[in-house]
Design an enzyme around this catalytic site. Structure first.
Site, mmCIF file in Angstrom:
data_model
loop_
_atom_site.group_PDB
_atom_site.id
_atom_site.type_symbol
_atom_site.label_atom_id
_atom_site.label_comp_id
_atom_site.label_asym_id
_atom_site.label_seq_id
_atom_site.Cartn_x
_atom_site.Cartn_y
_atom_site.Cartn_z
ATOM 1 N N GLN A 169 0.822 -1.209 0.000
ATOM 2 C CA GLN A 169 0.000 0.000 0.000
ATOM 3 C C GLN A 169 0.856 1.260 0.000
ATOM 4 O O GLN A 169 0.582 2.206 -0.741
ATOM 5 C CB GLN A 169 -0.943 -0.009 1.201
ATOM 6 C CG GLN A 169 -2.030 -1.067 1.110
ATOM 7 C CD GLN A 169 -2.990 -1.015 2.280
ATOM 8 O OE1 GLN A 169 -2.860 -0.178 3.169
ATOM 9 N NE2 GLN A 169 -3.954 -1.911 2.285
ATOM 10 N N ASP A 314 -2.399 -11.178 4.430
ATOM 11 C CA ASP A 314 -3.853 -11.242 4.576
ATOM 12 C C ASP A 314 -4.345 -12.636 4.941
ATOM 13 O O ASP A 314 -5.477 -12.795 5.408
ATOM 14 C CB ASP A 314 -4.536 -10.786 3.284
ATOM 15 C CG ASP A 314 -4.443 -9.284 3.083
ATOM 16 O OD1 ASP A 314 -4.283 -8.562 4.083
ATOM 17 O OD2 ASP A 314 -4.527 -8.832 1.927
ATOM 18 N N ARG A 389 -11.686 -10.772 7.849
ATOM 19 C CA ARG A 389 -10.904 -12.011 7.733
ATOM 20 C C ARG A 389 -11.022 -12.860 9.001
ATOM 21 O O ARG A 389 -10.987 -14.091 8.940
ATOM 22 C CB ARG A 389 -9.457 -11.691 7.394
ATOM 23 C CG ARG A 389 -9.341 -10.933 6.077
ATOM 24 C CD ARG A 389 -7.957 -10.928 5.479
ATOM 25 N NE ARG A 389 -7.883 -9.953 4.403
ATOM 26 C CZ ARG A 389 -8.320 -10.169 3.157
ATOM 27 N NH1 ARG A 389 -8.870 -11.333 2.845
ATOM 28 N NH2 ARG A 389 -8.218 -9.231 2.226
#
EC number: 2.5.1.19
Length: 437
Positions: A169, A314, A389
């Protein structure tokens, strides 16, 4: 609240098309918007986060039409955004926020970014500091969180910047700033991270060269609209990969999943854990994709180190569940990045899985997990803590609890942040006999 399915002895079976990759979906709208001409985006993610990106660019004056899972974007170039005259709402999307901090830094107007309560607790210094060093300007709160006002400067200077952390990012935000600079800029990564933006920009006509960990960005490219087909999201696929590995009598085929080399760490780690996974590559495009076939297996413990973390960041919640039921001791280190996700994921993942009897020791940058033979019935409700998640991980975990009692999940709506149809697709694989293993 939602009552979760438990005691699934029949396993997962069937074929499934995953929603479009979330990381690529965010970037596709951004790149199409700064290009000139019409872009067609196929299989765009309908996640809440990606819709935040879509709405932000509508507010910036970009014409976008949505047809089911497909978009048509009418791009007008880097300098064609309109002053929204109101704050842009980022919702819960850290990706939208961080990438826009880089893109809007070179515009001719000021823009205020706001977000929901969860996003407004997440630090943005890690993006604003490097962009400030290369000529951007921001008005921040005292603790560096939203709301943030981007003070536009249409004459950004070129830069050489060494990233202190491995973050796709932050890298992407800097690339967007570099596109608006006066000369070529160079970004040095600490570790290789997902490179979707570099691939996509070059596909649209940019000149970005990668040599190892060194990325050179040529400024002011002439980008032209084109068609993008977004592959299935491998981070979403990870939940089904682990579920099928752990549940007996499972055999699933996840079709047209993205196989970008910077994203397939989940497959490498699971294979090291003795997972029975076969990958059939069906495309050699810039963003390769293919089918992932998973059968049940007995998992073994592994060590996951800092070099692997950027490519499984992730997937660490669902990998923690896999490790909780694997034979032996799994050690995860170098995962401090989890502190700046929707929750402090190390603490929250450990706390929620401990409710189910998992044996987890929390460390400052990771975890030590001793595998146990089975999960237990929790005494209290499980909770997503607003983290999509963690919610999906707990839904998979409940399938592995041998009980006829109800297990309840608080705030399941958080799952819509990345996968609105997760429970529908999970139910389909639990009730589909077409590929019994």
């Amino acid at each position: 609240m939602k009552n979760l399915k438990t005691k699934q002895f029949q396993g997962l079976n069937g074929s499934l098309l995953l929603p479009g990759d979330k990381s690529i979906s965010h970037r596709s709208i951004m790149v199409a918007s700064i290009s000139r001409g019409i872009s067609r985006i196929k299989n765009f993610s309908n996640s809440t986060d990606c819709l935040s990106t879509l709405n932000a660019f509508l507010d910036l004056g970009v014409e976008i039409k949505k047809y089911g899972r497909d978009l048509i974007v009418y791009g007008s170039g880097l300098d064609a955004f309109k002053d929204p005259k109101k704050p842009l709402n980022m919702g819960n999307s850290g990706t939208t926020t961080r990438l826009l901090l880089g893109l809007l830094a070179g515009q001719s107007f000021n823009t205020c970014l706001v977000g929901d309560a969860s996003l407004s607790k997440r630090p943005m210094y890690r993006v604003t500091n490097p962009i400030t060093e290369v000529g951007g300007e921001f008005s921040l709160t005292g603790n560096g969180t939203l709301p943030i006002t981007v003070i536009g400067h249409p004459s950004l200077k070129a830069f050489d910047y060494h990233l202190p952390i491995a973050s796709a990012q932050v890298k992407s935000a800097l690339i967007f700033s570099a596109l608006q600079a006066d000369e070529p800029s160079i970004i040095f990564e600490k570790e290789a991270t997902r490179n979707h933006l570099e691939i996509m920009l070059n596909d649209f006509g940019a000149d970005i060269k990668t040599n190892g960990l060194c990325i050179t960005v040529m400024p002011r490219p002439k980008l032209s609209g084109r068609t993008i087909s977004i592959p299935g999201d491998i981070s979403s696929a990870a939940f089904f990969m682990v579920a099928a590995s752990l549940l007996p009598n499972s055999c699933i085929c996840l079709k047209k999943v993205g196989l970008n080399p910077t994203r397939i760490g989940i497959i490498s780690v699971l294979k090291r854990m003795n997972a029975n996974i076969e990958v059939k590559k069906t495309s050699n495009e810039a963003e390769a994709y293919g089918d992932i076939i998973v059968h049940s297996s007995n998992l073994h413990a592994v060590e996951i180190t800092s070099k692997e973390i950027p490519n499984v960041i992730d997937e660490l919640p669902i990998l923690t569940l896999a490790a909780s039921l694997a034979k032996g001791r799994t050690i995860i280190s170098g995962a401090g990045e989890l502190r700046v996700k929707e929750t402090y994921r190390i603490s929250v993942v450990a706390a929620e899985l401990k409710k189910l009897g998992a044996r987890i020791q929390e460390k400052s940058d990771g975890m030590v997990i001793d595998g146990c033979p089975k999960l237990q019935i929790p005494e209290n409700n499980l909770a997503t803590h607003g983290d999509h998640r963690i919610g999906m991980m707990l839904a998979v975990a409940a399938l592995l609890v041998d009980t006829s009692k109800t297990i309840t999940l608080n705030n399941p709506e958080a799952i819509k942040i990345s996968y609105p149809n997760f429970f529908r697709d999970l139910d389909y694989l639990l009730n589909n006999p077409d590929m019994k293993g």
